[in-house]
Structure formats: structure tokens, C-alpha cells
Scaffold this motif. Structure first.
Motif, mmCIF file in Angstrom:
data_model
loop_
_atom_site.group_PDB
_atom_site.id
_atom_site.type_symbol
_atom_site.label_atom_id
_atom_site.label_comp_id
_atom_site.label_asym_id
_atom_site.label_seq_id
_atom_site.Cartn_x
_atom_site.Cartn_y
_atom_site.Cartn_z
ATOM 1 N N GLY A 13 0.914 -1.021 -0.290
ATOM 2 C CA GLY A 13 -0.329 0.198 0.252
ATOM 3 C C GLY A 13 0.685 1.320 0.102
ATOM 4 O O GLY A 13 1.653 1.183 0.534
ATOM 5 N N ARG A 14 0.223 2.338 -0.573
ATOM 6 C CA ARG A 14 1.073 3.908 -0.587
ATOM 7 C C ARG A 14 0.801 4.412 0.655
ATOM 8 O O ARG A 14 1.649 5.086 1.022
ATOM 9 C CB ARG A 14 0.555 4.480 -2.127
ATOM 10 C CG ARG A 14 0.548 3.757 -2.611
ATOM 11 C CD ARG A 14 -0.123 4.915 -4.471
ATOM 12 N NE ARG A 14 -1.504 4.685 -4.049
ATOM 13 C CZ ARG A 14 -2.181 5.988 -4.929
ATOM 14 N NH1 ARG A 14 -1.292 6.604 -5.948
ATOM 15 N NH2 ARG A 14 -2.675 5.600 -5.067
ATOM 16 N N ALA A 240 -2.897 12.615 0.213
ATOM 17 C CA ALA A 240 -2.115 11.708 1.412
ATOM 18 C C ALA A 240 -0.669 11.228 0.810
ATOM 19 O O ALA A 240 -0.038 10.559 2.313
ATOM 20 C CB ALA A 240 -3.283 10.601 1.889
ATOM 21 N N SER A 241 -0.490 10.731 -0.045
ATOM 22 C CA SER A 241 0.495 10.295 -0.720
ATOM 23 C C SER A 241 1.874 10.394 -1.070
ATOM 24 O O SER A 241 1.561 12.041 -1.658
ATOM 25 C CB SER A 241 0.000 8.788 -2.066
ATOM 26 O OG SER A 241 0.406 9.738 -3.165
ATOM 27 N N PRO A 242 3.190 9.678 -0.955
ATOM 28 C CA PRO A 242 4.694 10.686 -2.054
ATOM 29 C C PRO A 242 3.677 10.799 -3.258
ATOM 30 O O PRO A 242 4.876 11.929 -3.896
ATOM 31 C CB PRO A 242 5.120 9.442 -1.745
ATOM 32 C CG PRO A 242 4.605 8.810 -0.521
ATOM 33 C CD PRO A 242 3.462 8.586 -0.590
ATOM 34 N N ASP A 243 2.963 9.996 -3.869
ATOM 35 C CA ASP A 243 2.740 10.818 -5.124
ATOM 36 C C ASP A 243 2.498 12.398 -5.309
ATOM 37 O O ASP A 243 2.656 12.716 -6.934
ATOM 38 C CB ASP A 243 1.075 10.224 -6.029
ATOM 39 C CG ASP A 243 2.015 8.745 -5.908
ATOM 40 O OD1 ASP A 243 3.463 8.397 -6.439
ATOM 41 O OD2 ASP A 243 1.369 7.966 -6.498
ATOM 42 N N SER A 244 2.056 12.759 -4.508
ATOM 43 C CA SER A 244 1.435 14.588 -4.734
ATOM 44 C C SER A 244 2.576 15.339 -4.268
ATOM 45 O O SER A 244 2.095 16.414 -3.126
ATOM 46 C CB SER A 244 0.054 14.554 -4.102
ATOM 47 O OG SER A 244 0.487 14.181 -2.878
ATOM 48 N N ASP A 245 3.510 14.531 -3.802
ATOM 49 C CA ASP A 245 4.713 15.516 -2.627
ATOM 50 C C ASP A 245 5.029 17.044 -3.596
ATOM 51 O O ASP A 245 5.563 17.790 -2.352
ATOM 52 C CB ASP A 245 6.114 14.719 -1.916
ATOM 53 C CG ASP A 245 6.370 14.093 -1.353
ATOM 54 O OD1 ASP A 245 4.951 13.488 -0.999
ATOM 55 O OD2 ASP A 245 6.765 12.982 -1.488
#
Length: 260
Positions: A13-14, A240-245
Motif C-alpha cells: 500500500g502507498r 495523502a501519498s508521496p505521489d503528490s509531494d
């Protein structure tokens, strides 16, 4: 791969390891978001005024193998917000993400809107977002990382006759989101918003049971339907994930094209 690794796989899970506070997490969109986050490995703190709803949602989160703690919170009350936030942080061991989902809606034309009605909407939607962001933000800024997801509405982007208080409160949330994004960017805290359109939840069951009114609403939506709560969850997972940092101050609109 060793036999030990095969018998004890790393959790998938991310969002594994992320501790997320969700306001209004016991029903509707908030519950759907909570379950989507848990499915990606997050541990959750669920808060609202209704403890029975929270307990049901927490049981569903735990069934996915994740930790869920619950606390009662009145988002209009500063003391309640601070106490519940501190409780969740203590029980989860910290906080990495805040999802501001609590909200109310009222429908009346301006000249028929009482001061009490206006204040109830503003206090819950806009003041509540401010209070919870302030309480959780202290932790996020101090640790120099985190994410805030404010659930607004497409009515914050478009005018809707008979919804002056609601439209104003949600527009305020969207602009507030952008201000926080600027203030907290240097602390590595990303602040974004989701703006759903009409979503079929238990909170609008009465509306959907009025077939004529529902037909009028759906006729204005290019996709010709309302969203399902499960369609909002993946957007929260992304934010909420690192993909949107590298994404902050943005608004994700999911309304079937109505506000286009």
C-alpha cells in the motif's frame, strides 16, 4: 527471496506507516475516504460528534488490518478540537495527514436565511476547517512534513441559488487552502482540496427519494448521474501519498463536469 521473507511479506500500500486524522469519518464521504486510506495501509484517527457512527467505521477499518482510534470532536468548539486532536496523536503516536471532511449544508434563499442558520454553516464548514487545521498543523509543521486535505465542494467554485451560506463557506475553504499551502510549503507540508459535486450518501437520502428534484439536478450534470462515495476515496489517497509531494494549493474537482 528467503523463506522468512516469503512467509512474512512487507505490508502493501502507498500509505503504509502513515497516520491520518479524518474529521466526519463515521459517515458518507468521510467514511469512504477513511476506508480507501486504510486499504492503502494507513492507520486512522476517526473523529466526529457521533461516537456510534465512528465505532462502526472503525470496525471496518480494523477489518482491513489497520489501526483505528476514535474520539468525539465538535469542530466548532476550540477546546473539543484541541482535546480530540491531542488524543488521536497520542494514541496513534503522531499524525502525518489531516483530512478535513466535517460539514453541513442548508438550503434557503438569502432573505429567508436566519443569522443562526448562517452561523451554523459557517461555524461548521469554515471555522471548523480553521480550528482543525490549526490544531493538527502544529504537529505537521513542527515535524517538517505532512499533508492536509480539505474537502470543499464544487459549490465553492460556482453559484447556486438558495445556497448562499454553503457556497460562501466552501469558497472560503478553497481560498483558505491556498493560503495554508503558501504558509506551510517551506515546512514540507502540502495543503490541497477536493471539491466534490453531488455525491449519493445517506446524508442526502431525502433529496434522492424526491424523483422530480433528483431528475432536475442530474439533468444539470454532464455525466448525468451523481458520484458514489467510493469515487472520492482514491483522490484522498493520491493527496495523502508521496505521489503528490510537489502538489500544493491545488483543487481536485470531481463533479461530473457540472462546474466546468
Amino acid at each position: 527471496m528467503s523463506s522468512a521473507a516469503m512467509s512474512n511479506p512487507e505490508p502493501a500500500g502507498r500509505l503504509v506507516g502513515r497516520r491520518i486524522l479524518v474529521t466526519g469519518g463515521g459517515r458518507g464521504i468521510g467514511r469512504a475516504i477513511a476506508l480507501a486510506l486504510a486499504a492503502e495501509g494507513a492507520d486512522l484517527g476517526l473523529v466526529s460528534r457521533s461516537l456510534p457512527d465512528l465505532e462502526v467505521a472503525a470496525k471496518e477499518v480494523r477489518a482491513l488490518g489497520r489501526t483505528a482510534v476514535v474520539a468525539t470532536m465538535d469542530v466548532t468548539d476550540p477546546d473539543s478540537v484541541e482535546h480530540a486532536t491531542d488524543q488521536v496523536v497520542a494514541e496513534l503516536g503522531g499524525i502525518d495527514v489531516l483530512v478535513n471532511n466535517s460539514g453541513v449544508i442548508t438550503a434557503s434563499r438569502l432573505l429567508d436565511t436566519s443569522v443562526a442558520e448562517w452561523d451554523r454553516v459557517m461555524d461548521t464548514n469554515l471555522r471548523g476547517t480553521f480550528l482543525v487545521c490549526r490544531a493538527a498543523g502544529r504537529h505537521l509543521v513542527a515535524q517538517e512534513h505532512g499533508k492536509v486535505i480539505n474537502v470543499a465542494s464544487h459549490f465553492g467554485l460556482m453559484a447556486a441559488s438558495g445556497f448562499s451560506a454553503y457556497c460562501a463557506s466552501k469558497a472560503g475553504i478553497l481560498h483558505f487552502t491556498k493560503v495554508l499551502a503558501l504558509e506551510w510549503a517551506r515546512h514540507n507540508v502540502q495543503v490541497n482540496a477536493i471539491a466534490p459535486g453531488y455525491v449519493a450518501t445517506d446524508l442526502n437520502t431525502d433529496l434522492r427519494e424526491d424523483e422530480a428534484r433528483t431528475a432536475r439536478i442530474v439533468s444539470r450534470i454532464p455525466a448525468r448521474r451523481m458520484a458514489e462515495p467510493r469515487e472520492i476515496g482514491p483522490l484522498a489517497v493520491l493527496l495523502a501519498s508521496p505521489d503528490s509531494d510537489f502538489m500544493t494549493g491545488s483543487v481536485l474537482v470531481v463533479d461530473g463536469g457540472e462546474a466546468t
